[in-house]
Motif scaffolding. Structure first.
Motif, PDB file in Angstrom:
ATOM      1  N   ALA A 444     -45.869 128.519  63.822  1.00  0.00           N
ATOM      2  CA  ALA A 444     -45.702 127.710  65.025  1.00  0.00           C
ATOM      3  C   ALA A 444     -46.870 126.763  65.245  1.00  0.00           C
ATOM      4  CB  ALA A 444     -45.532 128.618  66.239  1.00  0.00           C
ATOM      5  N   ASP A 445     -48.029 127.040  64.653  1.00  0.00           N
ATOM      6  CA  ASP A 445     -49.210 126.196  64.847  1.00  0.00           C
ATOM      7  C   ASP A 445     -49.424 125.196  63.716  1.00  0.00           C
ATOM      8  OD1 ASP A 445     -49.740 127.546  67.187  1.00  0.00           O
ATOM      9  OD2 ASP A 445     -51.133 128.966  66.258  1.00  0.00           O
ATOM     10  N   LYS A 446     -48.534 125.157  62.759  1.00  0.00           N
ATOM     11  CA  LYS A 446     -48.725 124.231  61.638  1.00  0.00           C
ATOM     12  C   LYS A 446     -48.727 122.775  62.093  1.00  0.00           C
ATOM     13  CE  LYS A 446     -47.315 126.708  57.474  1.00  0.00           C
ATOM     14  NZ  LYS A 446     -46.451 126.660  56.266  1.00  0.00           N
ATOM     15  N   ASP A 447     -47.903 122.459  63.094  1.00  0.00           N
ATOM     16  CA  ASP A 447     -47.859 121.086  63.586  1.00  0.00           C
ATOM     17  C   ASP A 447     -49.215 120.664  64.148  1.00  0.00           C
ATOM     18  OD1 ASP A 447     -45.211 121.173  62.893  1.00  0.00           O
ATOM     19  OD2 ASP A 447     -44.493 121.558  64.922  1.00  0.00           O
ATOM     20  N   VAL A 448     -49.862 121.560  64.883  1.00  0.00           N
ATOM     21  CA  VAL A 448     -51.159 121.244  65.489  1.00  0.00           C
ATOM     22  C   VAL A 448     -52.218 121.056  64.408  1.00  0.00           C
ATOM     23  CG1 VAL A 448     -52.904 122.013  67.126  1.00  0.00           C
ATOM     24  CG2 VAL A 448     -50.501 122.547  67.533  1.00  0.00           C
ATOM     25  N   TYR A 449     -52.244 121.943  63.433  1.00  0.00           N
ATOM     26  CA  TYR A 449     -53.243 121.841  62.369  1.00  0.00           C
ATOM     27  C   TYR A 449     -53.015 120.587  61.514  1.00  0.00           C
ATOM     28  CZ  TYR A 449     -55.330 126.417  63.238  1.00  0.00           C
ATOM     29  OH  TYR A 449     -55.999 127.473  63.805  1.00  0.00           O
ATOM     30  N   LEU A 450     -51.758 120.219  61.308  1.00  0.00           N
ATOM     31  CA  LEU A 450     -51.480 118.986  60.570  1.00  0.00           C
ATOM     32  C   LEU A 450     -51.979 117.777  61.348  1.00  0.00           C
ATOM     33  CD1 LEU A 450     -50.102 117.421  58.260  1.00  0.00           C
ATOM     34  CD2 LEU A 450     -47.985 117.500  59.597  1.00  0.00           C
ATOM     35  N   TYR A 451     -51.732 117.744  62.660  1.00  0.00           N
ATOM     36  CA  TYR A 451     -52.199 116.653  63.501  1.00  0.00           C
ATOM     37  C   TYR A 451     -53.723 116.580  63.491  1.00  0.00           C
ATOM     38  CZ  TYR A 451     -52.552 113.718  67.708  1.00  0.00           C
ATOM     39  OH  TYR A 451     -52.850 112.721  68.598  1.00  0.00           O
ATOM     40  N   LEU A 591     -62.695 124.149  66.450  1.00  0.00           N
ATOM     41  CA  LEU A 591     -61.728 124.790  67.347  1.00  0.00           C
ATOM     42  C   LEU A 591     -61.685 124.133  68.713  1.00  0.00           C
ATOM     43  CD1 LEU A 591     -62.388 128.547  66.466  1.00  0.00           C
ATOM     44  CD2 LEU A 591     -60.580 127.039  65.609  1.00  0.00           C
ATOM     45  N   SER A 592     -62.783 123.560  69.188  1.00  0.00           N
ATOM     46  CA  SER A 592     -62.766 122.896  70.499  1.00  0.00           C
ATOM     47  C   SER A 592     -61.832 121.692  70.484  1.00  0.00           C
ATOM     48  CB  SER A 592     -64.184 122.470  70.884  1.00  0.00           C
ATOM     49  OG  SER A 592     -64.710 121.551  69.923  1.00  0.00           O
ATOM     50  N   MET A 593     -61.787 120.981  69.379  1.00  0.00           N
ATOM     51  CA  MET A 593     -60.865 119.859  69.239  1.00  0.00           C
ATOM     52  C   MET A 593     -59.430 120.345  69.137  1.00  0.00           C
ATOM     53  SD  MET A 593     -62.415 116.889  69.190  1.00  0.00           S
ATOM     54  CE  MET A 593     -63.977 116.078  68.853  1.00  0.00           C
ATOM     55  N   LEU A 594     -59.249 121.469  68.475  1.00  0.00           N
ATOM     56  CA  LEU A 594     -57.899 121.989  68.258  1.00  0.00           C
ATOM     57  C   LEU A 594     -57.218 122.328  69.570  1.00  0.00           C
ATOM     58  CD1 LEU A 594     -56.239 122.579  65.660  1.00  0.00           C
ATOM     59  CD2 LEU A 594     -56.829 124.967  65.986  1.00  0.00           C
ATOM     60  N   ASP A 595     -57.969 122.880  70.534  1.00  0.00           N
ATOM     61  CA  ASP A 595     -57.380 123.231  71.829  1.00  0.00           C
ATOM     62  C   ASP A 595     -56.879 121.996  72.567  1.00  0.00           C
ATOM     63  OD1 ASP A 595     -57.932 125.866  71.318  1.00  0.00           O
ATOM     64  OD2 ASP A 595     -59.877 125.831  72.334  1.00  0.00           O
ATOM     65  N   LYS A 596     -57.602 120.886  72.460  1.00  0.00           N
ATOM     66  CA  LYS A 596     -57.173 119.668  73.134  1.00  0.00           C
ATOM     67  C   LYS A 596     -55.943 119.061  72.469  1.00  0.00           C
ATOM     68  CE  LYS A 596     -61.892 118.606  74.591  1.00  0.00           C
ATOM     69  NZ  LYS A 596     -63.007 117.638  74.535  1.00  0.00           N
ATOM     70  N   LEU A 597     -55.833 119.233  71.171  1.00  0.00           N
ATOM     71  CA  LEU A 597     -54.678 118.689  70.462  1.00  0.00           C
ATOM     72  C   LEU A 597     -53.410 119.484  70.733  1.00  0.00           C
ATOM     73  CD1 LEU A 597     -56.250 117.833  66.988  1.00  0.00           C
ATOM     74  CD2 LEU A 597     -55.795 116.292  68.881  1.00  0.00           C
ATOM     75  N   LYS A 598     -53.551 120.756  71.057  1.00  0.00           N
ATOM     76  CA  LYS A 598     -52.378 121.579  71.335  1.00  0.00           C
ATOM     77  C   LYS A 598     -51.595 121.047  72.522  1.00  0.00           C
ATOM     78  CE  LYS A 598     -53.651 126.069  69.362  1.00  0.00           C
ATOM     79  NZ  LYS A 598     -53.932 127.493  69.646  1.00  0.00           N
TER      80      LYS A 598
END
Length: 749
Positions: A444-451, A591-598
């Motif tokens: 379910a998180d692959k879209d976020v990691y790709l972005y 990880l701080s950037m990842l939370d904002k992209l979610k």
């Protein structure tokens, strides 16, 4: 037999305009013209008692129509002998032509090229001067390892089976010998059809078109060069008399691609004109051959047969037409031929037939098989669970055995009893200039990691998915996130597929969402990243996917996105390559950037789901109404009443949905406009905070999409394991040893 009437005459041969100016004209009636009796051709169905008593024809007659009071009247002018004045006038014109320097250009003058000094590394192969000139113009100053080993064997007329890493120049390894042979033959007459010399079979349309463009690029350089010299020769206005230059002559070598998704009628016309080198996909070629016996006969006399990416074409369920095409290339040996002549002792006499045009034996066929992987172990479907060793294997009734590469090689009609096998494949299928990385995440998180990856490492990224539905789901999502993306899969029209490829090539920071049709042979310049969004089903597919980047010794990066459910598949994948899972290091993620992209990705998914529901509802309703109208059937009253009720409520609901959709899009637009700031960066004073960015900002090394992070290549955030580095050094040493051994063996022979 009485003569036919004037109105039954067959045809009039008209003289050209230049002859009319210089000839005496004699006016005669139709019956006074110099008619000649001709025989009636049986082929046209005019040889029997068909009511036509006799045919006549006439030459050297000009028909002139004059308007009179009674209408248009035809008059016949017989062109007589030239007078003395006309001959003098022609001599004067001939002298002026000599002064114009309008003589034809000699081919030797065009082809003169000092390959010994300009291309010393290619000089030993004695290639046709046209090819040497084109190689020099395109800055191909040295052959690649596969070309260096394969060319001497191929030019000597032997069969070659070549295995080399992707981007190593396999196309020219078999293309140069073919073009060299065809260019060495006399130029064909434009009045006769060209004989088919070579057939190149490719698994995908894109690969076939790419091979055609590569070979034509070597030929077009010569055509452009000769055209420029022709223009310079005829640039004098006195030679053209204000007219267009003469029509460009047909090329020496004709190369054409026959693929699906394009007009079959146009492709038939190309084949009817004649082609020297034909590149085709098996499916479309077999479709054309079913309606064209001439093409089938041409295949029996080809000089070269090439299978590009051969392992892909023999996978189970693919290219059933390939075996039928290969059967046409099989030829009887001297022992299998039925003798037509016998000597005095009654022994059969086998006569070697020769082609009078090319001077080669009709059964002289040279076969090339090239691919990046030729191991059947790499073709095993890893998603199928293997049986336990103790269990017996049961086959279903009428189940065909799995096709293997060995079966293909047996089906091919090798003339060489010992084909030259060249294996330059890298250890573990890993190119020396390729770096690998891995991201472990939930599905379910692959879209976020790709972005995150696309923003963190800008460039051309090729994202591979295993299904078309995955592309259709991901495509609108990345578009809402302002990512330039283009789809590529088999259900697109061929024109759209080529258009998307061109857009991807010409757009600096873009994404190509593709299935495995893009994994084979495509040479896309400067692909920075290959992302395995979904794990490939076989090890050879993984190798070919990675081969879209790090081509021709350029740097490249491959990222594997692995979910917990896919760990077993990844382990089996690397096990097939004799590698360990630990050899692919995990990438460092901010990880701080990842939370904002979610938040952005979740909002984009919500918008896409809402839009999809609206489109599906409208599509179903419109389809029902259109189908009922086409069939002339009245819809049920319940359906109509429901539709009316929905129509009454639709205005209110539509307004509410539109307002909600507008709010969601406005919120997404606001999030996309906000800069992504890394943790520890002060938004007020850039000189303060735990991570000052002044130096990076002044040096131009700051990532514009993510403030606080430097511009970096994808490979800089992964650590190369010692074992992996050691494997690369071993591979380089092995490559050098192979080339040395081959050179030594050639020298001894």
């Amino acid at each position: 037999m009485p003569s036919a009437q004037p109105n039954s005459k067959r045809k009039l041969h008209l003289a050209n305009s230049s002859s009319r100016k210089k000839a005496k004209i004699e006016h005669r009636n139709a019956d006074e013209l110099p008619w000649k009796t001709v025989t009636r051709p049986f082929e046209a169905g005019m040889g029997g008692d068909d009511g036509i008593m006799e045919l006549e024809e006439v030459e050297g007659v000009e028909v002139v129509y004059e308007t009179t009071d009674g209408g248009r009247v035809a008059k016949f002018n017989v062109l007589g002998e030239k007078s003395d004045d006309d001959e003098v006038e022609q001599e004067v014109e001939h002298e002026s032509d000599e002064e114009r320097d309008d003589s034809p250009i000699l081919v030797d003058e065009i082809l003169a090229f000092d390959s010994e000094n300009l291309l010393p590394n290619w000089y030993k192969y004695s290639l046709h001067p046209q090819l040497s000139r084109a190689l020099h113009a395109k800055s191909f100053l040295s052959p690649t390892p596969i070309q260096e080993v394969a060319l001497p064997t191929a030019l000597a007329g032997r069969d070659v089976i070549g295995v080399a890493q992707t981007g190593s120049g396999k196309t020219l390894a078999y293309g140069l010998p073919i073009l060299h042979h065809v260019l060495s033959q006399p130029k064909p007459s434009p009045k006769t059809k060209r004989p088919l010399s070579a057939l190149v079979l490719a698994p995908t349309r894109e690969l076939a078109l790419q091979v055609s463009s590569h070979l034509n690029a070597l030929l077009n350089h010569f055509e452009e060069f000769s055209s420029e010299k022709t223009v310079k020769k005829s640039s004098n206005p006195a030679t053209t008399d204000g007219k267009m230059p003469t029509k460009k002559p047909p090329p020496h070598v004709s190369v054409a691609a026959i693929v699906g998704g394009m007009s079959s009628q146009k492709q038939r016309r190309i084949l009817d004109r004649g082609v020297d080198v034909l590149i085709a996909t098996p499916g479309r070629l077999w479709d054309l051959m079913e309606d064209d016996d001439t093409l089938a006969r041409d295949l029996k006399n080809i000089r070269f047969l090439v299978l590009d990416e051969a392992d892909r074409m023999i996978e189970a369920g693919h290219f059933a037409e390939l075996e039928n095409i290969l059967r046409l290339t099989l030829r009887e040996s001297a022992e299998d031929q039925i003798p037509t002549e016998f000597d005095d002792d009654g022994e059969p006499i086998h006569v070697e037939e020769e082609d009078s045009k090319e001077g080669i034996k009709k059964d002289d066929l040279q076969t090339f098989v090239f691919s990046a992987t030729l191991s059947k172990d790499l073709q095993r479907n890893l998603k199928k669970r293997s049986r336990s060793k103790g269990s017996k294997k049961h086959y279903k009734r009428n189940e065909a055995p799995a096709s293997t590469l060995d079966d293909l090689l047996l089906r091919l009609d090798f003339r060489d009893p010992n084909p030259e096998i060249i294996d330059l494949s890298p250890v573990g299928g890993l190119v020396s200039t390729l770096q690998e990385g891995r991201i472990d995440c939930l599905i379910a998180d692959k879209d976020v990691y790709l972005y995150y990856f696309l923003l963190r490492y800008p460039g051309r990224s090729l994202v591979f998915l295993s299904s078309i539905d995955g592309i259709r789901r991901l495509m609108p999502l990345v578009e809402l996130l302002n990512v330039k993306a283009f789809p590529l899969h088999s259900q697109l029209e061929q024109r759209q597929r080529l258009k998307n490829l061109d857009r991807f090539k010409n757009t600096a920071n873009s994404v190509l969402l593709a299935t495995d049709i893009a994994a084979r042979g495509l040479d896309i310049p400067a692909v920075d990243h290959v992302i395995h969004f979904q794990i490939p089903r076989s090890a050879d597919t993984y190798i070919h996917r990675n081969g879209r980047t790090a081509r021709a010794m350029r740097k490249g990066f491959s990222m594997l996105m692995c979910a917990p459910d896919e760990r077993r598949l990844v382990k089996a994948l690397l096990g097939s390559l004799n590698r360990e899972e630990s050899e692919i290091p995990e990438m460092a993620i901010e990880l701080s950037m990842l939370d904002k992209l979610k938040a952005r990705v979740q909002l984009a998914k919500q918008i896409e789901n809402t839009q999809h529901k609206i489109k599906k509802t409208n599509h179903d309703r419109n389809w029902m109404q259109e189908t009922a109208e086409a069939l002339g059937v009245d819809l049920d009253s319940d359906f109509i009443s429901d539709s009316d009720d929905e129509t009454k409520l639709s205005n209110q609901k539509r307004k509410a949905k539109d307002a909600k959709m507008a709010a969601l899009k406005a919120e997404l637009k606001r999030l996309l406009s906000q800069p992504l700031i890394a943790k520890g960066i002060s938004t007020r004073y850039i000189t303060s905070g735990s991570r000052p960015i002044v130096d990076d900002l002044l040096a131009g090394e700051l990532n514009e999409s993510m403030l606080g992070l430097k511009k970096a290549e994808a490979g800089s955030d992964v650590a190369v394991p010692k074992k992996k580095a050691k494997r690369k050094e071993q591979w380089k040493k092995k490559q050098k040893d192979k080339v040395k051994e081959t050179k030594k063996a050639k020298a001894e022979d």
